[in-house]
Write an enzyme that holds these catalytic residues in place. Structure first.
Site, PDB file in Angstrom:
ATOM      1  N   HIS A 124       0.832  -1.208   0.000  1.00  0.00           N
ATOM      2  CA  HIS A 124       0.000   0.000   0.000  1.00  0.00           C
ATOM      3  C   HIS A 124       0.866   1.257   0.000  1.00  0.00           C
ATOM      4  O   HIS A 124       1.190   1.813   1.055  1.00  0.00           O
ATOM      5  CB  HIS A 124      -0.921  -0.029   1.233  1.00  0.00           C
ATOM      6  CG  HIS A 124      -1.971   1.041   1.268  1.00  0.00           C
ATOM      7  ND1 HIS A 124      -2.949   1.095   2.228  1.00  0.00           N
ATOM      8  CD2 HIS A 124      -2.202   2.103   0.463  1.00  0.00           C
ATOM      9  CE1 HIS A 124      -3.722   2.131   2.029  1.00  0.00           C
ATOM     10  NE2 HIS A 124      -3.288   2.774   0.963  1.00  0.00           N
TER      11      HIS A 124
ATOM     12  N   HIS B 261      -5.846   0.265   5.805  1.00  0.00           N
ATOM     13  CA  HIS B 261      -5.872   0.922   7.108  1.00  0.00           C
ATOM     14  C   HIS B 261      -6.277  -0.067   8.193  1.00  0.00           C
ATOM     15  O   HIS B 261      -7.166   0.203   9.012  1.00  0.00           O
ATOM     16  CB  HIS B 261      -6.809   2.137   7.083  1.00  0.00           C
ATOM     17  CG  HIS B 261      -6.706   2.914   5.798  1.00  0.00           C
ATOM     18  ND1 HIS B 261      -7.702   2.919   4.865  1.00  0.00           N
ATOM     19  CD2 HIS B 261      -5.699   3.655   5.285  1.00  0.00           C
ATOM     20  CE1 HIS B 261      -7.314   3.640   3.822  1.00  0.00           C
ATOM     21  NE2 HIS B 261      -6.109   4.101   4.047  1.00  0.00           N
TER      22      HIS B 261
ATOM     23  N   GLU C 128       1.503   2.613   3.741  1.00  0.00           N
ATOM     24  CA  GLU C 128       0.897   3.811   3.138  1.00  0.00           C
ATOM     25  C   GLU C 128       1.853   5.006   3.201  1.00  0.00           C
ATOM     26  O   GLU C 128       1.443   6.141   3.426  1.00  0.00           O
ATOM     27  CB  GLU C 128      -0.437   4.157   3.827  1.00  0.00           C
ATOM     28  CG  GLU C 128      -1.396   4.894   2.899  1.00  0.00           C
ATOM     29  CD  GLU C 128      -2.706   5.256   3.566  1.00  0.00           C
ATOM     30  OE1 GLU C 128      -2.922   4.898   4.731  1.00  0.00           O
ATOM     31  OE2 GLU C 128      -3.527   5.901   2.896  1.00  0.00           O
TER      32      GLU C 128
ATOM     33  N   ARG D 285       2.850  11.859   8.760  1.00  0.00           N
ATOM     34  CA  ARG D 285       4.229  12.021   8.290  1.00  0.00           C
ATOM     35  C   ARG D 285       5.244  12.233   9.399  1.00  0.00           C
ATOM     36  O   ARG D 285       6.446  12.227   9.168  1.00  0.00           O
ATOM     37  CB  ARG D 285       4.296  13.172   7.290  1.00  0.00           C
ATOM     38  CG  ARG D 285       3.285  12.936   6.152  1.00  0.00           C
ATOM     39  CD  ARG D 285       3.585  13.704   4.897  1.00  0.00           C
ATOM     40  NE  ARG D 285       2.641  13.277   3.853  1.00  0.00           N
ATOM     41  CZ  ARG D 285       2.762  13.567   2.563  1.00  0.00           C
ATOM     42  NH1 ARG D 285       3.760  14.306   2.140  1.00  0.00           N
ATOM     43  NH2 ARG D 285       1.876  13.123   1.696  1.00  0.00           N
TER      44      ARG D 285
END
Lengths: 344, 344
Positions: B6, B221, B282, B288
């Site tokens: 992902h 997720h 992801e 971040r």
């Protein structure tokens, strides 16, 4: 003492729900609303003694913070005027349950919300329930449109007058959606959980508690997806330059324990501070069966809390009782009043 | 080998996203669409080497199953024709990344969905990406309306032609919403997670895999709220007289590991069978920053999987590699082809 902060009157007499069905039909047809049904004390006793009271006894819980059936609020199925009559009927019924079993049930009210209606219009019914009926909180639907989410987020200023009333009355709100008219969202399997997750994120993005430092909101169903994704939420808050979640939200936001398996309950207790966790089962509610893996009911959440090995006696007492007394500011005095009533 | 299933091209050159903005503006104004921008190999190299490739090296992962930026799919911001051009541009860019770094990236495509459009219209682009560009899967948006959820559930027959194509091509779909135009739903903090939860419940209610026994869907997720509420879902299935979830869904539904803290990753691995878990981060994506509690990036999910004490070497290898090879039926042969390309 064990206080279950999340119980709905899902077993109310059939004539009550039937009346709502006829009320909605009358509204649709432009007919006059039918009169409220007569419900006897015996009917109420039957519904409670074979249902919630039996389960309290079986599971060894003492007091349920009791509100009308959440799925039946159905704010999207009628207009504000009809919902006002319906809410009053539902809340009056809860009041009668508390009158009949004053040591076992304490009231939380449904509000007469409606899609597009001003939340402030709910204040009179909130006030009546708290000041006249002795209720200690309310259920607040963040999506009166029933799965279309057509209203504003809960940080919007249109909600503020209602928050002012909650603060003034010293009662918390449980943020709880109702049924879903969107076929994408199964009510108890998706809409409920999504509602919890969405509102938490709205609160994370916003700064509501700067304006209402004493407002208290309970996010049910274990906080939706939030504890499982606690790292994501801590990280999003940090990326957005919001304060730590412990400061930003956890003086005002609380989670219940309606998580129906041991690993989920343990995750909740691992990542969320004990002071923010309130015992609840949502019995008789979303899941009614017996878990073949344990031999006990899925919603017998007391077992999961009892089974968390690292909680000490004090922490368990906080989750079972202390936190509910702290969050529901009127609970202790109301319980004294109700108990005196029974003794008298 | 560690395969991250992902990853989105969130660092694509600015001119690519700017072009989409101009395309939407032209559509709105009834003007002709601007020409696709020229993007050089050096621009792509810069964006990848300072971004995803650097992170692969830092974290010791080997291969990313790479797709266009999910938030930029924005199917709700244009019509089917414009989204077809946009999807082709996004997918072509992914193809170029895979051509430049054939051992590090393998493609998954965006589909030209649009609100109200027939999912079958996406089949030509799916076919082009798989048969001509060597892609091994697609991202499928369960809510092309971007947070209004105005279309039908994923069990609706309107999706069936697309599922037939997926099965025929032997490629899975990752069920992944895009950005949200509903102010109630923050994209990565609510809409993404709600999408995952909602679709799982749609699948639970329905019987899609009786019709498509070899269809494979990945719920990203970490499966939204599902593993945290695994008891609720097992209980709802039982109340609905559906089969056990292991039989009903877990031959076809898989969860990725985009859960950004250790307790969440452990819950996932505790309740979901190892064969249903695919490693993913992801990255570079929703979160971040660096977790102040650990000193490492929130989305450095490899550490969480490495840190699950009870997984043995074989189970960890399944999560990191084996399951991705099993779910993405074309992955192994495509990787061989791409590696040969680089060696040649």
């Amino acid at each position: 003492m064990i206080i279950d902060c999340h119980g709905h009157y899902t077993t109310s007499p059939q004539s009550h729900q039937d009346w709502r069905t006829r009320q909605i039909a009358a509204l649709r047809d432009g007919a006059s609303a039918p009169p409220r049904p007569q419900i006897s004390d015996d009917q109420i006793r039957d519904s409670i003694e074979s249902g919630q009271l039996r389960i309290q006894r079986e599971r060894g819980t003492d007091l349920t913070i009791f509100s009308p059936r959440a799925a039946s609020m159905a704010h999207h199925e009628a207009d504000a005027a009809a919902n006002e009559v319906w809410s009053a009927a539902c809340n009056d019924l809860i009041h009668r349950v508390c009158g009949l079993y004053p040591r076992n049930f304490i009231g939380v009210c449904q509000l007469p919300q409606a899609p597009g209606a001003d939340p402030a219009d709910c204040i009179p019914e909130l006030r009546r329930c708290v000041e006249e009926l002795g209720f200690v909180g309310c259920n607040l639907n963040p999506d009166p449109s029933g799965g279309h989410w057509s209203g504003p987020p809960m940080t919007d200023r249109s909600w503020y007058p209602l928050y002012e009333a909650l603060v003034e009355l010293d009662v918390p709100a449980m943020v709880h959606v109702s049924s879903s008219c969107n076929p994408n969202f199964h009510a108890t399997g998706a809409h409920y959980i999504n509602g919890d997750t969405s509102v938490f994120m709205q609160l994370l993005e916003g700064n509501l508690f700067a304006d209402f430092p004493t407002l208290k909101l309970i996010i049910p169903h274990g906080g939706g997806a939030v504890p499982y994704h606690w790292g994501r939420y801590r990280g999003l808050a940090q990326d957005m330059k919001q304060p730590l979640l412990t400061e930003h939200l956890l003086n005002n936001v609380f989670f219940d324990t309606c998580v129906y398996h041991q690993p989920g309950a343990e995750l909740l207790a691992k990542v969320i501070p004990v002071k923010n966790i309130l015992f609840a089962s949502e019995t008789i509610g979303a899941v009614r069966g017996i878990d073949p893996e344990t031999g006990f009911h899925f919603d017998d959440t007391r077992r999961y809390i009892d089974g968390i090995p690292w909680l000490d006696q004090h922490q368990r007492a906080q989750i079972f009782e202390g936190n509910a007394r702290a969050v529901y500011g009127r609970l202790s005095s109301q319980l004294e009043r109700q108990s005196a009533l029974q003794t008298a």
